[in-house]
Design an enzyme around this catalytic site. Structure first.
Site, mmCIF file in Angstrom:
data_model
loop_
_atom_site.group_PDB
_atom_site.id
_atom_site.type_symbol
_atom_site.label_atom_id
_atom_site.label_comp_id
_atom_site.label_asym_id
_atom_site.label_seq_id
_atom_site.Cartn_x
_atom_site.Cartn_y
_atom_site.Cartn_z
ATOM 1 N N LYS A 240 -10.582 -3.851 12.325
ATOM 2 C CA LYS A 240 -9.116 -4.077 12.910
ATOM 3 C C LYS A 240 -9.049 -4.561 14.278
ATOM 4 O O LYS A 240 -8.021 -5.115 14.508
ATOM 5 C CB LYS A 240 -8.448 -2.581 12.997
ATOM 6 C CG LYS A 240 -8.334 -2.255 11.340
ATOM 7 C CD LYS A 240 -7.360 -0.990 11.359
ATOM 8 C CE LYS A 240 -7.284 -0.605 9.676
ATOM 9 N NZ LYS A 240 -6.269 0.410 9.789
ATOM 10 N N LYS B 49 -12.167 -5.970 0.652
ATOM 11 C CA LYS B 49 -11.560 -5.114 -0.094
ATOM 12 C C LYS B 49 -9.975 -5.281 -0.161
ATOM 13 O O LYS B 49 -9.514 -6.135 0.564
ATOM 14 C CB LYS B 49 -11.618 -3.908 0.821
ATOM 15 C CG LYS B 49 -11.203 -2.558 0.352
ATOM 16 C CD LYS B 49 -11.273 -1.682 1.614
ATOM 17 C CE LYS B 49 -10.014 -2.045 2.558
ATOM 18 N NZ LYS B 49 -9.864 -0.659 3.395
ATOM 19 N N LYS C 105 -3.699 -3.005 1.775
ATOM 20 C CA LYS C 105 -2.322 -2.899 1.780
ATOM 21 C C LYS C 105 -1.872 -3.804 3.004
ATOM 22 O O LYS C 105 -0.747 -4.392 3.084
ATOM 23 C CB LYS C 105 -1.545 -1.718 1.998
ATOM 24 C CG LYS C 105 -2.290 -0.620 2.669
ATOM 25 C CD LYS C 105 -1.386 0.626 2.908
ATOM 26 C CE LYS C 105 -2.185 2.096 2.793
ATOM 27 N NZ LYS C 105 -2.954 2.485 3.634
HETATM 28 P P1 TYM Z 1 -5.900 4.120 3.670
HETATM 29 O O1 TYM Z 1 -4.503 4.657 4.028
HETATM 30 O O2 TYM Z 1 -6.519 2.824 4.197
HETATM 31 O O3 TYM Z 1 -6.411 4.271 2.299
HETATM 32 C C1 TYM Z 1 -6.197 5.463 1.555
HETATM 33 C C2 TYM Z 1 -7.029 5.892 0.510
HETATM 34 O O4 TYM Z 1 -7.300 4.699 -0.346
HETATM 35 C C3 TYM Z 1 -8.544 4.308 -0.381
HETATM 36 N N1 TYM Z 1 -8.540 2.973 -0.514
HETATM 37 C C4 TYM Z 1 -9.093 2.116 -1.473
HETATM 38 N N2 TYM Z 1 -10.017 2.704 -2.398
HETATM 39 C C5 TYM Z 1 -10.655 1.674 -3.538
HETATM 40 N N3 TYM Z 1 -10.642 0.436 -3.219
HETATM 41 C C6 TYM Z 1 -9.731 -0.023 -2.198
HETATM 42 N N4 TYM Z 1 -9.739 -1.440 -2.275
HETATM 43 C C7 TYM Z 1 -9.026 0.742 -1.378
HETATM 44 N N5 TYM Z 1 -8.326 0.612 -0.153
HETATM 45 C C8 TYM Z 1 -8.157 1.830 0.072
HETATM 46 C C9 TYM Z 1 -9.159 4.731 0.983
HETATM 47 O O5 TYM Z 1 -10.552 4.891 0.964
HETATM 48 C C10 TYM Z 1 -8.404 6.189 1.128
HETATM 49 O O6 TYM Z 1 -8.797 6.888 0.587
HETATM 50 N N6 TYM Z 1 -8.414 6.706 7.286
HETATM 51 C C11 TYM Z 1 -7.710 6.811 6.038
HETATM 52 C C12 TYM Z 1 -6.467 8.046 6.058
HETATM 53 C C13 TYM Z 1 -6.990 9.224 6.455
HETATM 54 C C14 TYM Z 1 -7.679 10.579 5.654
HETATM 55 C C15 TYM Z 1 -7.542 11.363 6.377
HETATM 56 C C16 TYM Z 1 -8.293 10.371 4.482
HETATM 57 C C17 TYM Z 1 -6.521 9.874 7.494
HETATM 58 N N7 TYM Z 1 -6.883 11.232 7.752
HETATM 59 C C18 TYM Z 1 -8.065 12.631 6.310
HETATM 60 C C19 TYM Z 1 -8.908 11.494 4.140
HETATM 61 C C20 TYM Z 1 -8.694 12.658 5.135
HETATM 62 C C21 TYM Z 1 -7.269 5.451 5.554
HETATM 63 O O7 TYM Z 1 -7.112 4.500 6.311
HETATM 64 O O8 TYM Z 1 -6.932 5.499 4.273
#
Ligand code: TYM
Length: 329
Positions: free
Chosen positions: A111, A192, A195
């Site tokens: 990022k 990947k 969003k």
């Molecule tokens: P975020 O918002 O990027 O994504 C949310 C969840 O979706 C999963 N994910 C995917 N899984 C499979 N294939 C993909 N292409 C894909 N893109 C996203 C992510 O692995 C995630 O589980 N840091 C985290 C948010 C967060 C969090 C937490 C998660 C903040 N605090 C505490 C768990 C526990 C994030 O950026 O997710």
């Protein structure tokens, strides 16, 4: 009952990757665990967000949780910013985190790459994520593969706290799907699905019009071999589409291989488009009902109260362990 916590950033429209990697497991785990599912708005602002868009997306993610099948009577659904203990524990854990650990985080590297100025919040993002998880002493954290490294750091921080201040935190385990832990872009299987990818043809958004989804799938990149076989190393594009098929139609990879044996990609892609549309249409109908009814505000209020009860206790205990003088009640 074991505790489960996870969260999704309201930093853009959710993709089918978010559903397959994370949300689907939220729905599954709610039946036998005490669950906390957050919209992590404090994490979203580690990159610039338009305030009106942040507000809309935060409500949208909460409504999608409900539409996907998370039952607010079983799981606490809440906004991270409604439970101030997240930010406070985030700071306490930041003081336990080493610069070198944060520098090694691949999400930070991705990022911040090529940017002239990078916010400090983006750098300390993983300490706040650790706080999210440890605040509830979560046993399991359902996430996609890309969050594995953050989970490792969370485990290290829990262990470091426990050995420095006395055993208190549960060391959490990641809960990652076997197939579909990393759904890839439709136009580039080395990236990947995300969003924040500006190229709309790379993503299937959960709120995409079904006609748009059909078009995106028909245009999705494949190899020239025309054999429907799951082989993520040598055939990443078709394997990715098979993962999406497997999760949306609830069939195994082996069954998909058997069904399309001896066929070209055309029939497979056509069926996949129909499967995804059939999966997404009821989800969207439910989503619009939830948005219209306004129930999301009640759900978020109740969820925040449930979360705060646990969060407050944990934070007091953490402060006591660390040597803070606690205020008189
Ligand atoms: P975020 O918002 O990027 O994504 C949310 C969840 O979706 C999963 N994910 C995917 N899984 C499979 N294939 C993909 N292409 C894909 N893109 C996203 C992510 O692995 C995630 O589980 N840091 C985290 C948010 C967060 C969090 C937490 C998660 C903040 N605090 C505490 C768990 C526990 C994030 O950026 O997710």
């Amino acid at each position: 009952m074991k505790r489960v916590l996870s969260g999704i950033q309201p930093s853009g429209q959710l993709t089918i990757g978010n559903y397959i990697g994370a949300m689907q497991n939220f729905v599954k785990l709610q039946h036998e665990h005490q669950c906390f599912f957050m919209v992590v708005d404090l994490h979203a602002i580690t990159v610039p967000q338009d305030p009106a868009a942040l507000r809309e997306q935060s409500e949208s993610v909460a409504a999608l949780y409900i539409a996907a099948g998370i039952d607010p009577n079983k799981a606490a659904i809440f906004l991270q910013s409604h439970v101030p203990q997240h930010a406070e524990l985030g700071w306490l854990l930041t003081t336990l985190t080493y610069m070198g650990e944060l520098e090694r985080m691949t999400q930070f590297k991705d990022k911040s790459e090529g940017k002239d100025s990078v916010g400090a919040g983006l750098f300390v993002y993983p300490s706040l994520m650790a706080a999210d998880i440890l605040l509830y002493n979560a046993d399991l954290v359902p996430v996609g593969d890309d969050q594995k490294q953050h989970l490792e750091l969370t485990r290290d921080l829990a262990g470091r706290f426990n050995s420095r201040y006395g055993n208190y935190f549960t060391v959490p385990q990641p809960f990652i799907p076997e197939v579909g832990a990393r759904i890839m872009s439709l136009d580039d299987a080395s990236k990947k699905m995300s969003k924040s990818n500006a190229n709309a043809g790379s993503n299937i958004f959960l709120l995409d019009d079904p006609a748009v989804i059909r078009k995106k799938i028909s245009r999705a990149k494949t190899d020239s071999e025309a054999i429907v076989k799951y082989d993520p190393i040598h055939k990443p594009e078709i394997s990715n589409l098979m993962s999406i098929y497997s999760h949306t139609a609830n069939v195994s990879i082996a069954d998909i291989e058997a069904k399309y044996e001896g066929q070209m990609y055309g029939p497979f892609k056509k069926d996949l488009a129909e499967q995804v549309a059939a999966f997404i249409e009821p989800l969207q109908t439910r989503y619009h009902e939830v948005r219209r009814s306004g129930e999301v505000y009640d759900v978020l209020q109740k969820g925040a109260q449930q979360a705060q009860e646990v969060a407050e206790l944990t934070l007091n205990e953490v402060k006591r362990h660390m040597g803070f003088v606690l205020p008189r009640r």
